[in-house]
Design a protein around this motif. Sequence first.
Motif, mmCIF file in Angstrom:
data_model
loop_
_atom_site.group_PDB
_atom_site.id
_atom_site.type_symbol
_atom_site.label_atom_id
_atom_site.label_comp_id
_atom_site.label_asym_id
_atom_site.label_seq_id
_atom_site.Cartn_x
_atom_site.Cartn_y
_atom_site.Cartn_z
ATOM 1 N N LEU A 1 11.949 -3.314 -0.134
ATOM 2 C CA LEU A 1 10.980 -4.311 -0.581
ATOM 3 C C LEU A 1 11.643 -5.603 -1.057
ATOM 4 O O LEU A 1 11.218 -6.704 -0.684
ATOM 5 N N ASP A 2 12.675 -5.485 -1.873
ATOM 6 C CA ASP A 2 13.315 -6.686 -2.403
ATOM 7 C C ASP A 2 13.915 -7.545 -1.294
ATOM 8 O O ASP A 2 13.774 -8.773 -1.297
ATOM 9 N N GLY A 3 14.578 -6.900 -0.333
ATOM 10 C CA GLY A 3 15.226 -7.651 0.743
ATOM 11 C C GLY A 3 14.263 -8.360 1.665
ATOM 12 O O GLY A 3 14.658 -9.309 2.358
ATOM 13 N N ILE B 1 0.849 -1.184 0.000
ATOM 14 C CA ILE B 1 0.000 0.000 0.000
ATOM 15 C C ILE B 1 0.890 1.241 0.000
ATOM 16 O O ILE B 1 1.692 1.442 0.918
ATOM 17 N N ASP B 2 0.790 2.048 -1.038
ATOM 18 C CA ASP B 2 1.590 3.269 -1.143
ATOM 19 C C ASP B 2 0.995 4.367 -0.266
ATOM 20 O O ASP B 2 -0.197 4.680 -0.360
ATOM 21 N N LEU B 3 1.842 4.938 0.586
ATOM 22 C CA LEU B 3 1.411 6.024 1.459
ATOM 23 C C LEU B 3 1.696 7.357 0.774
ATOM 24 O O LEU B 3 2.835 7.620 0.381
ATOM 25 N N PRO C 1 -0.817 -6.279 5.432
ATOM 26 C CA PRO C 1 -0.476 -5.124 4.584
ATOM 27 C C PRO C 1 0.948 -4.640 4.805
ATOM 28 O O PRO C 1 1.461 -4.673 5.928
ATOM 29 N N ALA C 2 1.572 -4.194 3.728
ATOM 30 C CA ALA C 2 2.897 -3.581 3.794
ATOM 31 C C ALA C 2 2.753 -2.137 3.328
ATOM 32 O O ALA C 2 2.468 -1.875 2.158
ATOM 33 N N PHE C 3 2.926 -1.204 4.264
ATOM 34 C CA PHE C 3 2.795 0.215 3.950
ATOM 35 C C PHE C 3 4.149 0.745 3.489
ATOM 36 O O PHE C 3 5.154 0.625 4.200
ATOM 37 N N VAL C 4 4.177 1.327 2.310
ATOM 38 C CA VAL C 4 5.412 1.797 1.699
ATOM 39 C C VAL C 4 5.273 3.282 1.387
ATOM 40 O O VAL C 4 4.253 3.727 0.850
ATOM 41 N N PHE D 1 6.030 -1.771 7.503
ATOM 42 C CA PHE D 1 6.136 -0.334 7.266
ATOM 43 C C PHE D 1 7.559 -0.066 6.798
ATOM 44 O O PHE D 1 8.515 -0.265 7.557
ATOM 45 N N LEU D 2 7.739 0.369 5.543
ATOM 46 C CA LEU D 2 9.083 0.450 5.002
ATOM 47 C C LEU D 2 9.173 1.380 3.805
ATOM 48 O O LEU D 2 8.159 1.736 3.192
#
Length: 268
Positions: A64-66, A4-6, A78-81, A58-59
């Motif tokens: 993301l790749d790592g 999810i793009d912040l 969810p991963a907030f980016v 949250f990153l």
Amino acid sequence: MPVIDLVSAADPRVADYVALSDAALRQRTDPGRGLYIAESSKVLRRALAAGHVPRSFFLAPKWLDGLSDVLDAHPDVPAFVGAPGVLEEITGFHLHRGALAAMNRPAPVPLAEALAGARRVIVLEDIVDHTNLGAIFRSAAALGIDAVLVSPRCADPLYRRSIRVSMGGVFQVPWVRLGQWDEGLRQLRSAGFTLAAMELTDDAQDIDQVAAESIERLALVLGTEGAGVSAATLAAVDRAVMIPMRAGVDSLNVAAASAVAMWELRAR
């Protein structure tokens, strides 16, 4: 992998990460909300390896790749980016250790369960510095401590700085927050533990003497950074123990002293 793009720091979905730099606020709110923050990729991996359950990640995009294997293993989380500026506005500090994760706090370990089969226990009275607390847990995990008990006023072992300094050691050693300090000490004695306080008193025994006794079940009490072990606790324990010092130096930092004591008083 729900990335999810912040675009705004006001996004209500990232409320778990707001004001992470406010230690006092987080210590009041995080336990009540049943969460803690794992800071750095290494720490969050260790939390997951310990069986803890993530609420979200949250990153910044560069991480993301790592962490693709972690995110793929949790497809419903969810991963907030977001851009570094947006992330910093949310948390209150610049993220430079990789990802964060909001984790569900594990169920508290009952005291009887933590003590079952234990031979060496560390008891922390009002240790309020998160760095010292984390360092003590790191040593406890490395030096074979079976459980750590913390007083009602002790800092939160699951505060992000404590976790980070412990290098995830807080996930490896069972720990219990005592509801009543005096009662907790009584339960230790009832379980067959000898209670020893690390404190420089007139009758304190040299740590080598105590180590030579090969005490079967030992609970070592460490006091707050400034005042040390309280007078009431000293009156309740079986003995005081000291580390001999070179002339002109009266004490070690509590985290350093704990590591020396854990090694010297280890179960043999």
